[in-house]
Enzyme design. Structure first.
Site, short mmCIF file in Angstrom:
data_model
loop_
_atom_site.label_atom_id
_atom_site.label_comp_id
_atom_site.label_asym_id
_atom_site.label_seq_id
_atom_site.Cartn_x
_atom_site.Cartn_y
_atom_site.Cartn_z
N ASP A 38 38.86 32.83 54.69
CA ASP A 38 40.25 33.28 54.77
C ASP A 38 40.84 33.25 53.37
O ASP A 38 40.25 32.68 52.44
CB ASP A 38 41.06 32.37 55.71
CG ASP A 38 42.23 33.08 56.37
OD1 ASP A 38 43.15 33.51 55.64
OD2 ASP A 38 42.24 33.22 57.60
N ASP A 59 39.08 36.87 49.70
CA ASP A 59 39.75 38.10 50.11
C ASP A 59 38.68 39.08 50.53
O ASP A 59 37.94 39.61 49.70
CB ASP A 59 40.57 38.66 48.95
CG ASP A 59 41.25 39.99 49.29
OD1 ASP A 59 41.10 40.48 50.43
OD2 ASP A 59 41.93 40.54 48.39
N ILE A 60 38.55 39.33 51.84
CA ILE A 60 37.46 40.17 52.31
C ILE A 60 37.64 41.64 51.94
O ILE A 60 36.71 42.43 52.07
CB ILE A 60 37.25 40.04 53.83
CG1 ILE A 60 38.49 40.53 54.60
CG2 ILE A 60 36.91 38.60 54.20
CD1 ILE A 60 38.24 40.69 56.08
N TYR A 150 48.21 49.76 61.40
CA TYR A 150 47.54 48.73 62.20
C TYR A 150 46.80 49.37 63.37
O TYR A 150 45.62 49.08 63.61
CB TYR A 150 48.55 47.71 62.70
CG TYR A 150 47.93 46.56 63.45
CD1 TYR A 150 47.21 45.57 62.78
CD2 TYR A 150 48.06 46.45 64.83
CE1 TYR A 150 46.62 44.52 63.47
CE2 TYR A 150 47.48 45.40 65.53
CZ TYR A 150 46.77 44.44 64.84
OH TYR A 150 46.18 43.39 65.53
N LYS A 154 42.69 49.35 63.57
CA LYS A 154 42.04 48.70 64.71
C LYS A 154 41.20 49.70 65.51
O LYS A 154 40.13 49.36 66.03
CB LYS A 154 43.08 48.02 65.58
CG LYS A 154 43.68 46.76 64.96
CD LYS A 154 42.60 45.75 64.62
CE LYS A 154 43.14 44.43 64.12
NZ LYS A 154 42.06 43.49 63.73
#
Length: 245
Positions: A38, A59-60, A150, A154
């Protein structure tokens, strides 16, 4: 049905709070060595304090940083749970900047891709692996808060799940997705719940077949199933865990 992960290495992103923390704790409780990822170092420490969980501040959305960490962990299971709206609220389409749009895609969709890309080689070498993506009911219908990026990101996770399932299946790797309904699991969802007011909360509950909200543990249970041997011939699927719509 007995599920255990003794000797398995699991990576869970978005593990500093809420659903991600519940998933990390659930795997650790079933014997897995868990790596919790995270950007929230303080939250990660709280997750790690629950035992057999190693925290990694990452930070992915930064592909180079992901490549520097993830391949060396040689995970058997990857759970892509990091996501969210990055503090944004619903606004008319004309008001959305390129940065507003991109920051949500970075964590919800690009991050899922980068993490999967980095974890796949070790899974291929083992001839076995599990990737579970955490999408949202917003990816199957609409965003309750009206946030365009968002809902789009998703939905993109669901498409990516199908695509990677077909690419990686020949290597013994399954890729599945869980799409949670509304779960009060972190400060953002608590603010959303409060903003709805009594009438909005009542309307939300009345649109759920079971007339109750879920818990983070409900989502974790679905992830455990997909990651287990009991789901070894299931791939490319999206499971709605939402109390019934």
């Amino acid at each position: 049905m007995k599920i255990a992960f003794d000797g398995r290495t699991v990576i869970v992103t978005g593990a500093a709070q809420g659903i991600g923390r519940a998933i990390a704790v659930a795997f650790a409780g079933l014997g897995a060595k868990v790596h919790a990822v995270d950007v929230d170092a303080g939250g990660l420490d709280q997750t790690a304090a629950q035992g057999n969980i190693t925290p990694h501040t990452l930070d992915i959305g930064d592909r180079d940083a992901v490549q520097a960490l993830v391949p060396g962990l040689a995970a058997d299971v990857l759970v892509n749970c990091a996501g969210g709206v990055r503090g944004q609220v619903g606004r008319p389409i004309e008001e959305i900047s390129a940065a507003d749009w991109q920051t949500i895609f970075d964590v919800n969709l690009s991050g899922t891709f980068f993490m999967s890309q980095a974890a796949a080689p070790a899974m291929k070498a083992k001839g076995n692996g599990r990737i579970v993506n955490i999408s949202s009911g917003a990816g199957r219908t609409i965003s309750l808060t009206g946030i365009q990026a968002y809902a789009s990101a998703k939905a993109g996770q669901i498409g990516l799940t199908r695509q990677l399932a077909h690419e990686l299946g020949q290597f013994g790797i399954t890729v599945n997705c869980v799409a949670p309904g509304f779960v009060r699991s972190n400060p953002t969802t608590e603010r959303q719940w409060d903003t709805m007011g009594d009438a909005g909360q009542k309307a939300l509950l009345e649109n759920i077949a079971m007339r109750t909200l879920g818990r983070p543990e409900d989502i974790a249970n679905a992830v455990l199933f997909f990651a287990s041997e009991h789901a070894s011939w299931i791939t490319g699927e999206t499971l709605g865990v939402d109390g019934g719509k």
